[in-house]
Enzyme design. Structure first.
Site, PDB file in Angstrom:
ATOM      1  N   GLU A  82      -0.923  17.527 -16.994  1.00 25.98           N
ATOM      2  CA  GLU A  82      -0.828  18.546 -17.851  1.00 25.98           C
ATOM      3  C   GLU A  82      -1.152  18.754 -19.226  1.00 25.98           C
ATOM      4  O   GLU A  82      -1.017  19.626 -19.984  1.00 25.98           O
ATOM      5  CB  GLU A  82       0.254  19.490 -17.385  1.00 25.98           C
ATOM      6  CG  GLU A  82       0.378  19.979 -15.939  1.00 25.98           C
ATOM      7  CD  GLU A  82       1.597  20.776 -15.470  1.00 25.98           C
ATOM      8  OE1 GLU A  82       2.817  20.415 -16.073  1.00 25.98           O
ATOM      9  OE2 GLU A  82       1.649  21.419 -14.380  1.00 25.98           O
ATOM     10  N   GLU A 119       7.156   1.391  -2.971  1.00 30.59           N
ATOM     11  CA  GLU A 119       8.150   1.707  -3.898  1.00 30.59           C
ATOM     12  C   GLU A 119       9.454   0.396  -4.053  1.00 30.59           C
ATOM     13  O   GLU A 119      10.013   0.278  -5.080  1.00 30.59           O
ATOM     14  CB  GLU A 119       8.996   2.958  -3.578  1.00 30.59           C
ATOM     15  CG  GLU A 119       9.892   2.686  -2.371  1.00 30.59           C
ATOM     16  CD  GLU A 119      10.981   3.887  -2.178  1.00 30.59           C
ATOM     17  OE1 GLU A 119      12.109   3.700  -2.097  1.00 30.59           O
ATOM     18  OE2 GLU A 119      10.524   4.921  -2.255  1.00 30.59           O
TER      19      GLU A 119
END
Length: 311
Positions: A94, A125
């Site tokens: 963004e 992860e």
């Protein structure tokens, strides 16, 4: 260590985490009317901002350090797995349309790569080595800032990224939702937003995810303010990539300058749609190339450029 031993060790770790704690008072929540469940969730969410508020001094210190590095040409790199990684990628993606940043200046890395944005990548992860490889691929430097994000504060990918980045002289921030986390300990700037047990036991996309989004909003937005990407609370570096943003650009120029629509259009045309440049053209009475030079000499800060121009 056998798989059984590893499983037992992991369960033991999880039992110590606030974000994993069971809420016995919610044990029959599935039997409640939908309206009551929604009210309970909303009440839980209302506590998140208060938890973030307790960490504002730590957040502000991290932002000042990040902005200093970015002013020297460094990058901001968000690193996480699962929800945390997705939020980091979201925040990074963004920044170009909001602040006209080069997409390479704010980067989001998620364990397992782009595919992990929409599906689980098994085991990603759990790999600190994967985090090191991902940061290596970026050519990490001492001017960069790495924000490791993990609700538990123990995710190997996030902790490994911060540890590796710190060893190479980069600024490191560890954002977690448990007190005394390994992630905060590994980072130069530890931010621990303790939101408490989740509405659904262990579902850290809820309060923990909301807290992480709020903190990432603050880090990126205030860093960009410090870098001169705004004028007051106006997004004067907005990239007009669609009709809505073109209309916003015209509105911002008019708000700052008080000029009429025709003058705003002429200024934006003369500056290839660059809002800060157009404002300088109108307020300082200069042409497009001069506006560009003044902003370049002022490191992109509009207030400083106006002062240079005598506006």
């Amino acid at each position: 260590m056998t798989s059984t031993s590893r499983d037992r060790d992991l369960r033991s770790q999880l039992e110590t985490l606030t974000t994993e704690a069971f809420r016995p008072e919610l044990a029959d929540v599935d039997r409640l009317p939908t309206l009551e469940i929604a009210r309970l969730m909303n009440a839980e969410d209302a506590t998140v901002a208060g938890a973030v508020a307790e960490q504002v001094p730590a957040i502000a210190a991290a932002i000042d350090a990040v902005a200093e590095r970015m002013a020297r040409g460094g990058r901001l790199v968000h690193v996480g797995a699962g929800t945390a990684g997705r939020l980091g990628v979201l925040d990074a993606s963004e920044c170009p349309p909001t602040f006209n940043t080069d997409p390479a200046r704010v980067v989001g890395l998620i364990a397992g790569g782009p595919d992990a944005m929409v599906t689980s990548v098994e085991g990603a992860e759990d790999s600190a080595e994967l985090a090191e490889a991902d940061l290596d691929a970026l050519g990490l430097t001492a001017d960069d800032s790495v924000v490791g994000i993990s609700a538990s504060g123990r995710t190997p990918y996030a902790v490994g990224a911060v540890t590796y980045a710190r060893e190479r002289g980069a600024l490191t921030v560890g954002l977690s939702c448990n007190r005394g986390s390994a992630l905060a300990a590994a980072a130069e700037h530890g931010i621990e937003v303790v939101v408490g047990p989740e509405f659904l036991t262990g579902s850290t996309r809820l309060k923990a995810g909301t807290a992480q989004k709020l903190v990432l909003n603050m880090i990126s937005t205030i860093t960009m303010i410090r870098l001169g990407k705004t004028y007051g609370n106006l997004m004067v570096d907005v990239r007009a990539s669609n009709e809505k943003l073109r209309a916003r650009s015209r509105r911002i120029v008019a708000q700052v300058t008080g000029a009429d629509d025709a003058a705003v259009e002429r200024a934006l045309t003369a500056t290839d749609g660059e809002v800060k440049h157009a404002i300088l053209v109108l307020l300082a009475g200069v042409d497009g190339p001069t506006a560009a030079r003044l902003l370049d000499e002022s490191d992109g800060h509009l207030r400083a450029a106006l002062t240079r121009a005598g506006g």
